[in-house]
Motif scaffolding. Structure first.
Motif, PDB file in Angstrom:
ATOM      1  N   LEU A  77       0.840  -1.188   0.000  1.00 32.50           N
ATOM      2  CA  LEU A  77       0.000   0.000   0.000  1.00 32.50           C
ATOM      3  C   LEU A  77       0.877   1.240   0.000  1.00 32.50           C
ATOM      4  O   LEU A  77       1.816   1.327   0.807  1.00 32.50           O
ATOM      5  CB  LEU A  77      -0.905  -0.022   1.246  1.00 32.50           C
ATOM      6  CG  LEU A  77      -1.898   1.105   1.466  1.00 32.50           C
ATOM      7  CD1 LEU A  77      -2.920   1.126   0.329  1.00 32.50           C
ATOM      8  CD2 LEU A  77      -2.607   0.917   2.795  1.00 32.50           C
ATOM      9  N   VAL A 136       0.581   5.348   0.317  1.00 29.04           N
ATOM     10  CA  VAL A 136      -0.327   6.421   0.726  1.00 29.04           C
ATOM     11  C   VAL A 136       0.459   7.725   0.840  1.00 29.04           C
ATOM     12  O   VAL A 136       1.621   7.721   1.277  1.00 29.04           O
ATOM     13  CB  VAL A 136      -0.989   6.075   2.088  1.00 29.04           C
ATOM     14  CG1 VAL A 136      -1.828   7.236   2.605  1.00 29.04           C
ATOM     15  CG2 VAL A 136      -1.837   4.817   1.963  1.00 29.04           C
ATOM     16  N   SER A 140      -4.482   5.368   5.783  1.00 29.57           N
ATOM     17  CA  SER A 140      -4.070   4.029   5.343  1.00 29.57           C
ATOM     18  C   SER A 140      -5.070   3.026   5.911  1.00 29.57           C
ATOM     19  O   SER A 140      -5.399   3.080   7.099  1.00 29.57           O
ATOM     20  CB  SER A 140      -2.664   3.711   5.858  1.00 29.57           C
ATOM     21  OG  SER A 140      -1.735   4.703   5.457  1.00 29.57           O
ATOM     22  N   ILE A 143      -5.987  -1.121   6.103  1.00 27.57           N
ATOM     23  CA  ILE A 143      -5.565  -2.508   5.887  1.00 27.57           C
ATOM     24  C   ILE A 143      -6.677  -3.413   6.423  1.00 27.57           C
ATOM     25  O   ILE A 143      -7.198  -3.170   7.516  1.00 27.57           O
ATOM     26  CB  ILE A 143      -4.241  -2.814   6.606  1.00 27.57           C
ATOM     27  CG1 ILE A 143      -3.154  -1.827   6.153  1.00 27.57           C
ATOM     28  CG2 ILE A 143      -3.803  -4.253   6.333  1.00 27.57           C
ATOM     29  CD1 ILE A 143      -1.876  -1.896   6.967  1.00 27.57           C
ATOM     30  N   HIS A 161      -7.049   1.365  10.548  1.00 26.71           N
ATOM     31  CA  HIS A 161      -7.031   2.656   9.884  1.00 26.71           C
ATOM     32  C   HIS A 161      -5.944   3.497  10.531  1.00 26.71           C
ATOM     33  O   HIS A 161      -5.929   3.636  11.774  1.00 26.71           O
ATOM     34  CB  HIS A 161      -8.380   3.370  10.032  1.00 26.71           C
ATOM     35  CG  HIS A 161      -9.509   2.679   9.345  1.00 26.71           C
ATOM     36  ND1 HIS A 161     -10.375   3.327   8.493  1.00 26.71           N
ATOM     37  CD2 HIS A 161      -9.917   1.392   9.365  1.00 26.71           C
ATOM     38  CE1 HIS A 161     -11.260   2.474   8.026  1.00 26.71           C
ATOM     39  NE2 HIS A 161     -11.015   1.296   8.544  1.00 26.71           N
ATOM     40  N   SER A 179      -1.418   9.723   7.985  1.00 29.39           N
ATOM     41  CA  SER A 179      -0.252   8.843   7.822  1.00 29.39           C
ATOM     42  C   SER A 179       1.037   9.648   7.644  1.00 29.39           C
ATOM     43  O   SER A 179       1.064  10.662   6.930  1.00 29.39           O
ATOM     44  CB  SER A 179      -0.464   7.916   6.628  1.00 29.39           C
ATOM     45  OG  SER A 179      -1.605   7.109   6.819  1.00 29.39           O
ATOM     46  N   ASP A 196       5.510   5.964   9.556  1.00 32.89           N
ATOM     47  CA  ASP A 196       4.590   4.825   9.627  1.00 32.89           C
ATOM     48  C   ASP A 196       4.951   3.756   8.594  1.00 32.89           C
ATOM     49  O   ASP A 196       4.362   2.668   8.606  1.00 32.89           O
ATOM     50  CB  ASP A 196       3.146   5.283   9.375  1.00 32.89           C
ATOM     51  CG  ASP A 196       2.631   6.239  10.434  1.00 32.89           C
ATOM     52  OD1 ASP A 196       1.767   7.085  10.100  1.00 32.89           O
ATOM     53  OD2 ASP A 196       3.085   6.155  11.588  1.00 32.89           O
ATOM     54  N   SER A 197       5.862   4.091   7.698  1.00 35.37           N
ATOM     55  CA  SER A 197       6.257   3.131   6.659  1.00 35.37           C
ATOM     56  C   SER A 197       6.872   1.895   7.317  1.00 35.37           C
ATOM     57  O   SER A 197       7.897   1.970   7.999  1.00 35.37           O
ATOM     58  CB  SER A 197       7.270   3.765   5.701  1.00 35.37           C
ATOM     59  OG  SER A 197       6.689   4.851   5.017  1.00 35.37           O
ATOM     60  N   THR A 213       1.170  -6.472   5.259  1.00 37.05           N
ATOM     61  CA  THR A 213       0.997  -5.384   4.291  1.00 37.05           C
ATOM     62  C   THR A 213       2.185  -4.457   4.415  1.00 37.05           C
ATOM     63  O   THR A 213       2.468  -3.944   5.495  1.00 37.05           O
ATOM     64  CB  THR A 213      -0.295  -4.591   4.572  1.00 37.05           C
ATOM     65  OG1 THR A 213      -1.417  -5.443   4.408  1.00 37.05           O
ATOM     66  CG2 THR A 213      -0.399  -3.393   3.639  1.00 37.05           C
ATOM     67  N   LEU A 230       3.493  -1.089   3.965  1.00 38.40           N
ATOM     68  CA  LEU A 230       2.966   0.273   3.827  1.00 38.40           C
ATOM     69  C   LEU A 230       4.092   1.257   3.568  1.00 38.40           C
ATOM     70  O   LEU A 230       5.085   1.266   4.307  1.00 38.40           O
ATOM     71  CB  LEU A 230       2.206   0.671   5.089  1.00 38.40           C
ATOM     72  CG  LEU A 230       1.705   2.112   5.165  1.00 38.40           C
ATOM     73  CD1 LEU A 230       0.651   2.372   4.098  1.00 38.40           C
ATOM     74  CD2 LEU A 230       1.142   2.425   6.549  1.00 38.40           C
ATOM     75  N   THR A 231       3.919   2.071   2.549  1.00 40.07           N
ATOM     76  CA  THR A 231       4.880   3.122   2.238  1.00 40.07           C
ATOM     77  C   THR A 231       4.146   4.449   2.212  1.00 40.07           C
ATOM     78  O   THR A 231       3.149   4.592   1.486  1.00 40.07           O
ATOM     79  CB  THR A 231       5.558   2.889   0.873  1.00 40.07           C
ATOM     80  OG1 THR A 231       6.170   1.596   0.865  1.00 40.07           O
ATOM     81  CG2 THR A 231       6.617   3.952   0.606  1.00 40.07           C
ATOM     82  N   ILE A 232       4.620   5.382   3.021  1.00 35.47           N
ATOM     83  CA  ILE A 232       4.033   6.724   3.048  1.00 35.47           C
ATOM     84  C   ILE A 232       4.965   7.655   2.274  1.00 35.47           C
ATOM     85  O   ILE A 232       6.142   7.788   2.622  1.00 35.47           O
ATOM     86  CB  ILE A 232       3.849   7.228   4.482  1.00 35.47           C
ATOM     87  CG1 ILE A 232       3.077   6.197   5.323  1.00 35.47           C
ATOM     88  CG2 ILE A 232       3.131   8.581   4.480  1.00 35.47           C
ATOM     89  CD1 ILE A 232       1.699   5.877   4.813  1.00 35.47           C
TER      90      ILE A 232
END
Lengths: 115, 113
Positions: free
Chosen positions: A11, A13, A19, A21, A76, A80, A84-85, A109, A111-113
Motif C-alpha cells: 500500500l 499512501v 491508510s 488494511i 485505519h 499517515s 509509519d512506513s 501489508t 505500507l509506504t508513506i
C-alpha cells in the motif's frame, strides 16, 4: 491454509492520508485480534488490539474496526506519516483455548508513506 | 522496561551444522513462543511453552527441538541445518492469564551457507 487473510499486500499512501488494511478470519474461536508493526530486521511490535465484544477501538492515529458477524477487522491509520512506513501484520489468537494461544498472523501489508 | 532478549542477534552456520538460539522472556511472563519468519513472509509459529511444559506445537521440523528452563528462558536447538532454515527466528513472551501482551524480541537472523 491461511487462517487469517490480509489485504492489500502493499500500500502506498500520501503523507497526511488514511491508510486502511483489512483482515478476515474463519476460526470463530479467535477472541483477541492484535495488529503488529514491523520494521526491517526488527521484531513485530504490538500496535493496537481489540476483542470481539467491541466494534471499534482508537488509540491516537490508529483505529481498529471490528465486524464480528462478517469476521472481518481493519486497521485505519489517520494522518499517515513517513515514519509509519513499515510492514503491518494483523493477527488472531484464541486466548481461552489452553494450549492453543499462539498468534496466527496475516500475510502482512507493506505500507509506504510518500511525502 | 525490560524486553524479550534474544541471542545471538546474528548467526552464520554451514549446512548440517547445529545451532542454538536463546530467549530470555520478560520477567514474570510464564509463556514463551518461537516463530520463524522467512524473507517477505509472515511469522510462522514453531512451538510454545507454558510453565516449562510444551503447550503447543506448530510447523517445527523434527530436526528442531526446544525447551524452557527453570528460570523461564528458552532455547531452540536446530540440528542438521539446511539452506532453507535461513530466516529470522523470533521469540515472544506473554502472561498466560490472557492479558494479550505478546512481546517479541528483536530476533536472531540465522544464515545457513
Amino acid at each position: 491454509q491461511q487462517q487469517v487473510k490480509q489485504s492489500p499486500q502493499s500500500l502506498i499512501v500520501q503523507k497526511g492520508g488514511i491508510s486502511i488494511i483489512n483482515c478476515a478470519y474463519e476460526n470463530t474461536a479467535f477472541d483477541y485480534f492484535p495488529w503488529y508493526q514491523q520494521f526491517p530486521g526488527k521484531g513485530p511490535a504490538l500496535l493496537i488490539a481489540i476483542r470481539p465484544d467491541v466494534s471499534e477501538k482508537k488509540e491516537g492515529r490508529f483505529t481498529i474496526s471490528f465486524n464480528k458477524s462478517a469476521k472481518q477487522f481493519s486497521l485505519h491509520i489517520m494522518d499517515s506519516q513517513p515514519g509509519d512506513s513499515a510492514t503491518y501484520f494483523c493477527a488472531a489468537v484464541s486466548e481461552s483455548n489452553f494450549g492453543n494461544e499462539k498468534l496466527t498472523f496475516g500475510t502482512g501489508t507493506r505500507l509506504t508513506i510518500i511525502p | 522496561a525490560a524486553g524479550v532478549i534474544q541471542s545471538p542477534r546474528h548467526l552464520i552456520k554451514e549446512k548440517r551444522e547445529t545451532a542454538t538460539l536463546k530467549c530470555y522472556p520478560i520477567p514474570r511472563h510464564d509463556t514463551v513462543y518461537w516463530y520463524q519468519q522467512g524473507p517477505g513472509q509472515d511469522p510462522q509459529f514453531l512451538i510454545s511453552f507454558y510453565e516449562k511444559m510444551q503447550s503447543d506445537k506448530g510447523s517445527i521440523p523434527d530436526r528442531f527441538s526446544a525447551q524452557q528452563f527453570s528460570d523461564y528462558h528458552s532455547e531452540l536447538n536446530m540440528s542438521s541445518l539446511e539452506l532453507g532454515d535461513s530466516a529470522l527466528y523470533f521469540c515472544a513472551s506473554s502472561l498466560y492469564s490472557g492479558a494479550g501482551g505478546y512481546t517479541f524480541g528483536s530476533g536472531t537472523r540465522l544464515t545457513v551457507v
